[in-house]
Design a protein around this motif. Structure first.
Motif, mmCIF file in Angstrom:
data_model
loop_
_atom_site.group_PDB
_atom_site.id
_atom_site.type_symbol
_atom_site.label_atom_id
_atom_site.label_comp_id
_atom_site.label_asym_id
_atom_site.label_seq_id
_atom_site.Cartn_x
_atom_site.Cartn_y
_atom_site.Cartn_z
ATOM 1 N N GLY A 169 -24.497 -60.299 62.321
ATOM 2 C CA GLY A 169 -25.498 -60.965 61.502
ATOM 3 C C GLY A 169 -26.805 -61.168 62.227
ATOM 4 N N ARG A 170 -26.728 -61.560 63.499
ATOM 5 C CA ARG A 170 -27.953 -61.778 64.279
ATOM 6 C C ARG A 170 -28.745 -60.490 64.428
ATOM 7 N N SER A 171 -28.040 -59.404 64.777
ATOM 8 C CA SER A 171 -28.725 -58.125 64.980
ATOM 9 C C SER A 171 -29.359 -57.627 63.693
ATOM 10 N N LEU A 172 -28.614 -57.737 62.595
ATOM 11 C CA LEU A 172 -29.140 -57.258 61.324
ATOM 12 C C LEU A 172 -30.286 -58.137 60.826
ATOM 13 N N ALA A 173 -30.162 -59.446 60.984
ATOM 14 C CA ALA A 173 -31.228 -60.346 60.530
ATOM 15 C C ALA A 173 -32.535 -60.064 61.263
ATOM 16 N N ALA A 174 -32.443 -59.755 62.554
ATOM 17 C CA ALA A 174 -33.639 -59.471 63.347
ATOM 18 C C ALA A 174 -34.323 -58.189 62.902
ATOM 19 N N GLY A 216 -37.752 -43.092 70.258
ATOM 20 C CA GLY A 216 -38.808 -44.088 70.317
ATOM 21 C C GLY A 216 -38.552 -45.289 69.437
ATOM 22 N N VAL A 217 -37.293 -45.444 68.938
ATOM 23 C CA VAL A 217 -36.934 -46.536 68.033
ATOM 24 C C VAL A 217 -35.840 -47.386 68.663
ATOM 25 N N THR A 218 -36.084 -48.703 68.752
ATOM 26 C CA THR A 218 -35.079 -49.637 69.242
ATOM 27 C C THR A 218 -34.311 -50.201 68.055
ATOM 28 N N ASP A 219 -32.996 -50.021 68.080
ATOM 29 C CA ASP A 219 -32.136 -50.490 66.987
ATOM 30 C C ASP A 219 -30.888 -51.096 67.608
ATOM 31 N N ALA A 220 -30.829 -52.426 67.678
ATOM 32 C CA ALA A 220 -29.692 -53.109 68.298
ATOM 33 C C ALA A 220 -28.447 -53.067 67.438
#
Length: 483
Positions: A71-76, A246-250
């Motif tokens: 949830g935290r990763s997706l919410a960000a 070049g894309v950051t995706d946690a």
């Protein structure tokens, strides 16, 4: 470096497939229980297809059982994440926009119950792993001795288990909207829909017989077969993806290009146009699920247990060796005799495709990940076909080897090429049954574990053969892939 978000969608590289629909118009029509990588790489992509086709009803509310991290990763990232399909050096990134939020069940069941009960929700999907069904060992009925099940029967408004949660939510739905629902298990279990239905109805009968009857009449529990290899995503994967794109995706998940979903055609209420998006609707899911369990899943387990004993860490490493490929092919020869034909299922083509999928060097699918929870996975993948072949008088050296390798891995057999510590809900109990002389161990295991239900496992011939395999692997674990 671009951080994935709604604001940066339009700036992503041209190689990215991104949502072209208006996310503000998306409604929540699906509640998913067991939010994790597999769901995000599999079912969510099909619902995203429906949204992209112009049907806004299929947004997803994800429910994490315990961890708040998804949830935290997706919410960000405004609910966005990337499914990265990898095949060798090639990558195909697709941003999924179907997520409408995340709840954490450990924080309280009431919001989840309310979300399932509203009339806009038409589908509940589940990826809760075998353990989440709270059934007797070997795939039996709901376990009345499970503490969580006992709690939920006594406290139906404050459930701790998934069967209890569904009963509470369906009770609320019956009392309010009184409309049907599709509850779709997406776990690797034989007859997963029937098993889920049995668990829910058993608990409902204990709570309220009238609720039991309403669920039986109004709620669909289709069985399914799901197939997509989704290894665990690591921080190195996230860093590598960022360096490449070049894309950051946690919240990214990595997977393979292949995906498959077969659903029993007993659906009720509203559903997407599944067939349009590549889903197979059939009355005979059993033939498809057996093919997946006894071909792909059984091969995965065999490579995991034998491969770890032989010193390997990843699926692609095992299949790249001559012995590794041969043991998989011979396993398929054995298990194919236990399958049955059905329309649309081409076993020879499935074998060829699966072999190519195993060889995908980009996935880095860890054997230790596949090997976890063996007491839940081994019965349908290995023990069931072995029992069927024994009953026909057919020798099954690879199935026997896979079973012995699991037991040696589980008990940290001496001489293993590297230390092995398998996660398993029954690890300590099974290790206790495997103490003492090997022949005595096997007899105790068969008689007391509950894993070996077929009478053929009680004979001296089988137990002696299994004991000999265990002895062999303990003496020479490096030869686990060689018959």
């Amino acid at each position: 470096m671009t951080r994935l978000s709604a604001a940066t969608l339009g700036t992503l590289p041209a190689t990215f497939e991104i949502p072209r629909y208006d996310r503000a118009q998306v409604k929540t029509g699906v509640v998913h229980l067991g939010l994790g990588a597999f769901h995000r790489a599999h079912q969510a992509t099909f619902f995203d297809d429906a949204l992209a086709a112009g049907d806004p009803r299929w947004g997803i509310l994800g429910v994490s059982n315990r961890s708040a991290e998804p949830g935290r990763s997706l919410a960000a990232q405004d609910g966005l994440y990337t499914v990265v399909a990898r095949d060798g050096d090639a990558i195909a990134p697709r941003v999924i926009g179907a997520n409408r939020g995340v709840m954490v069940l450990a924080d309280g069941a009431a919001p989840v119950i309310a979300a399932i009960a509203v009339p806009e929700t038409h589908i509940v999907t589940l990826t809760i792993t075998e353990k989440g069904y709270r059934q007797r060992p070997g795939g039996g009925s709901l376990d009345p001795d499970d503490p969580g099940i006992r709690h939920d029967i006594a406290n139906p408004q404050a459930p701790e288990t998934i069967p209890g949660l569904l009963v509470a939510a369906l009770a609320r739905r019956k009392a309010t909207v009184a409309t049907g629902l599709n509850v779709i298990s997406c776990d690797n279990l034989p007859a997963n829909g029937a098993r889920l239905r049995e668990a829910v109805l058993t608990m409902a009968r204990e709570v309220d017989p009238a609720l039991h009857d309403w669920i039986a009449a109004q709620i669909a529990f289709p069985s399914t077969m799901v197939d997509r290899i989704v290894p665990a995503t690591t921080q190195d994967d996230i860093a590598q993806f960022a360096a490449q794109t070049g894309v950051t995706d946690a919240a990214m998940v990595k997977t393979e290009p292949f995906r498959q979903w077969v659903i029993e055609s007993v659906l009720t209420a509203d559903v997407p146009d599944f067939a349009r998006f590549g889903v197979t609707l059939t009355r005979d899911v059993t033939a498809w699920e057996l093919a997946k369990l006894r071909m792909l899943n059984a091969a995965h387990s065999t490579m995991a247990f034998c491969g770890m004993l032989a010193g390997f860490a990843f699926v692609h490493e095992v299949i790249a060796t001559g012995p590794g490929r041969r043991i998989v092919e011979e396993l398929w020869d054995e298990n194919q005799t236990t399958l049955r034909a059905t329309e649309g299922l081409d076993v020879a083509a499935y074998r060829a495709a699966t072999l190519a999928r195993f060889a995908n060097t980009a996935l880095h699918h860890k054997l230790i990940q596949i090997a976890a929870d063996g007491s839940q996975k081994v019965p349908p993948r290995i023990i069931a076909p072995l029992g069927e072949r024994l009953a026909r008088g057919m020798a099954s050296p690879v199935l026997l080897r896979a079973l012995a390798a699991w037991l040696v891995c589980l008990t940290d057999g001496p001489g293993a090429a590297r230390p092995i510590s398998l996660q398993d809900p029954r690890a300590e109990a099974l290790r206790g049954l495997m103490r003492g002389e090997t022949r005595q161990q096997v007899g105790t295991l068969v008689s007391r574990s509950g894993l070996f239900e077929a009478p053929v496992f009680g004979g001296d011939s089988f137990q002696s053969a299994l004991a000999a395999e265990i002895d062999h692997l303990r003496r020479d674990p490096a030869a686990a892939l060689t018959l």
